[in-house]
Write a protein that holds these residues in place. Sequence first.
Motif, short mmCIF file in Angstrom:
data_model
loop_
_atom_site.label_atom_id
_atom_site.label_comp_id
_atom_site.label_asym_id
_atom_site.label_seq_id
_atom_site.Cartn_x
_atom_site.Cartn_y
_atom_site.Cartn_z
N VAL A 37 0.83 -1.20 0.00
CA VAL A 37 0.00 0.00 0.00
C VAL A 37 0.87 1.26 0.00
CG1 VAL A 37 -1.62 1.37 1.36
CG2 VAL A 37 -1.99 -1.09 1.07
N LEU A 38 1.88 1.28 0.85
CA LEU A 38 2.74 2.46 0.93
C LEU A 38 3.50 2.68 -0.36
CD1 LEU A 38 4.10 2.18 4.58
CD2 LEU A 38 2.28 3.67 3.71
N ARG A 39 3.89 1.58 -1.02
CA ARG A 39 4.58 1.72 -2.31
C ARG A 39 3.64 2.33 -3.34
NH1 ARG A 39 5.65 -3.29 -3.35
NH2 ARG A 39 7.47 -3.33 -1.99
N ALA A 40 2.38 1.91 -3.32
CA ALA A 40 1.39 2.46 -4.25
C ALA A 40 1.15 3.94 -3.97
CB ALA A 40 0.08 1.68 -4.15
N VAL A 41 1.11 4.31 -2.69
CA VAL A 41 0.95 5.72 -2.31
C VAL A 41 2.09 6.56 -2.89
CG1 VAL A 41 1.04 7.33 -0.36
CG2 VAL A 41 -0.41 5.29 -0.24
N ASP A 42 3.31 6.05 -2.76
CA ASP A 42 4.48 6.77 -3.28
C ASP A 42 4.44 6.83 -4.81
OD1 ASP A 42 5.53 7.39 -0.83
OD2 ASP A 42 6.84 5.64 -0.74
N ASP A 43 4.15 5.71 -5.43
CA ASP A 43 4.14 5.66 -6.90
C ASP A 43 3.14 6.64 -7.50
OD1 ASP A 43 6.08 3.73 -6.80
OD2 ASP A 43 4.73 2.04 -7.19
N LEU A 44 2.00 6.77 -6.84
CA LEU A 44 0.92 7.61 -7.38
C LEU A 44 0.92 9.03 -6.81
CD1 LEU A 44 -1.99 5.00 -7.25
CD2 LEU A 44 -0.69 5.73 -9.26
N ASP A 45 1.85 9.31 -5.86
CA ASP A 45 1.88 10.62 -5.20
C ASP A 45 0.52 10.97 -4.59
OD1 ASP A 45 4.46 11.53 -5.23
OD2 ASP A 45 4.32 12.33 -7.26
N TYR A 46 -0.07 10.00 -3.92
CA TYR A 46 -1.37 10.22 -3.29
C TYR A 46 -1.22 11.21 -2.14
CZ TYR A 46 -5.67 9.28 -0.70
OH TYR A 46 -6.87 9.41 -0.04
N VAL A 47 -2.06 12.21 -2.10
CA VAL A 47 -2.01 13.25 -1.07
C VAL A 47 -2.92 12.86 0.09
CG1 VAL A 47 -2.45 15.67 -0.54
CG2 VAL A 47 -1.49 15.03 -2.76
N LEU A 48 -2.32 12.72 1.28
CA LEU A 48 -3.07 12.33 2.47
C LEU A 48 -3.66 13.56 3.13
CD1 LEU A 48 -0.40 9.92 3.97
CD2 LEU A 48 -2.20 9.39 2.36
N ASN A 49 -4.84 13.93 2.71
CA ASN A 49 -5.45 15.12 3.29
C ASN A 49 -6.97 15.03 3.13
OD1 ASN A 49 -6.08 17.60 4.29
ND2 ASN A 49 -4.57 18.72 3.06
N GLY A 50 -7.56 14.15 3.90
CA GLY A 50 -8.99 13.89 3.75
C GLY A 50 -9.88 15.11 3.85
N PRO A 51 -9.82 15.91 4.93
CA PRO A 51 -10.72 17.04 5.08
C PRO A 51 -10.57 18.08 3.97
CG PRO A 51 -9.69 16.51 7.17
CD PRO A 51 -9.00 15.69 6.12
N ALA A 52 -9.37 18.15 3.38
CA ALA A 52 -9.16 19.17 2.35
C ALA A 52 -9.29 18.60 0.95
CB ALA A 52 -7.78 19.79 2.52
N LEU A 118 10.01 16.24 0.28
CA LEU A 118 9.15 16.96 -0.66
C LEU A 118 7.82 16.23 -0.84
CD1 LEU A 118 11.72 18.12 -3.36
CD2 LEU A 118 10.59 19.51 -1.62
N THR A 119 7.87 14.90 -0.86
CA THR A 119 6.63 14.13 -0.96
C THR A 119 5.75 14.36 0.27
OG1 THR A 119 7.66 12.41 -2.33
CG2 THR A 119 5.67 11.80 -1.12
N LEU A 120 6.36 14.34 1.44
CA LEU A 120 5.60 14.57 2.67
C LEU A 120 5.01 15.97 2.71
CD1 LEU A 120 8.03 12.85 5.21
CD2 LEU A 120 5.83 11.98 4.41
N LYS A 151 4.96 19.25 -9.43
CA LYS A 151 3.71 18.82 -8.81
C LYS A 151 3.35 19.71 -7.62
CE LYS A 151 3.82 13.97 -10.22
NZ LYS A 151 3.85 12.56 -9.78
N LEU A 152 4.36 20.08 -6.84
CA LEU A 152 4.11 20.98 -5.71
C LEU A 152 3.59 22.33 -6.21
CD1 LEU A 152 7.23 20.07 -3.58
CD2 LEU A 152 4.93 20.22 -2.63
N ALA A 172 9.35 25.62 -12.14
CA ALA A 172 8.37 25.67 -11.04
C ALA A 172 8.73 26.68 -9.98
CB ALA A 172 8.25 24.28 -10.41
N LEU A 173 9.88 27.33 -10.10
CA LEU A 173 10.36 28.22 -9.05
C LEU A 173 9.59 29.52 -8.96
CD1 LEU A 173 14.23 28.02 -9.48
CD2 LEU A 173 12.95 27.22 -7.53
#
Length: 358
Positions: A37-52, A118-120, A151-152, A172-173
């Motif tokens: 699961v964590l590998r899939a999160v990293d691969d897809l750059d899933y953003v952990l931010n449910g309320p937002a 940067l991912t975090l 992406k950021l 991106a700067l």
Amino acid sequence: MTVTLADVAARARVSPATVSRVLNGNYPVAASTRERVLRAVDDLDYVLNGPASSLAAATSDLVGILVNDIADPFFGIMAGAAQTQIGGPGDGSGRAGGEKLAVICNTGGSPERELTYLTLLQRQRAAAVVLTGGAVEYPAHQAAMAAKLAKLADAGTRIVFCGRPPLPEGDALVAALAFDNRGGGRRLTEHLISLGHRRIGYVAGPPERTTTRHRLEGHREALRAAGLDSDPADEERLTVHGPYDRRSGYEATLEILRRDPTVTAVVAANDTVALGACAAVRDQGLRIPQDISVAGFDDLPFSVDAVPALTTVRLPLFEAGARAGRLAMGKENPPPGGIATIAAELMIRGSTAPPRVG
């Protein structure tokens, strides 16, 4: 396109409920499943931010400041200065007044940790990211950095480089505040040459870092202009690479003196390295600057208190950090073209003098 929990579940070949359990940490999950699961999160750059999640472009009150080593005054000064602009006092009432929460991310010089932070920060929808110090020049890492920063930026995060040149690719700067390391390195060696030094050792930083390359290029430009670069093999022999720390300065200086006892000056990659170089010179029974001159770079606070005081190149670390903080907060307009070169100033002190004759 926004990545969903269902996308992660499909990638990891588990149910959405399992993904939720792994991310929330509130239910036991087999280690192999968790890793998938964590590998899939990293691969897809899933953003952990449910309320937002419904506010795709929203950012938080978080600003990340990436440093190689917070214990190193070079990074500590810049990070502290940036923080004064990011999380400074508001109106004195105790209420939030537009400040952000500045978080220092210590990478330890690891390219992998840099990308992880940067991912975090992306997952936390950081309002801004300030990246300090020299960059790693591995092409694969540069490409990964450009993609991550894009992406950021697409998510509304401001990107500011402080003491760091822009990436070869990627726009991106918000701004890049780059120190004139090459010019500073050149002026430092020109000073030694003007004193009469002809055999100059150089203790360089890690070869993969932009700061190392630019300072060394400046040093060699000065040698070339003075006609002291006739033998490239000899030039390499008088250069030793290592980390930006005191131990490296000590060991590298001993190696340079072993390779060529006729050396009359040693240029160090930074002031901390120069302290090690000074210790090595003294342990060989030599005097500074009567027998060997030693010079540093950065003009860190302790350099003027060394004995003798250290000739060095001053970089305006606090000023650059504060400016980076203002840019990250949108308090200051970016420089023209987004890139500003910050001048370096030669500080001549007692650790350099003409070489002893005879």
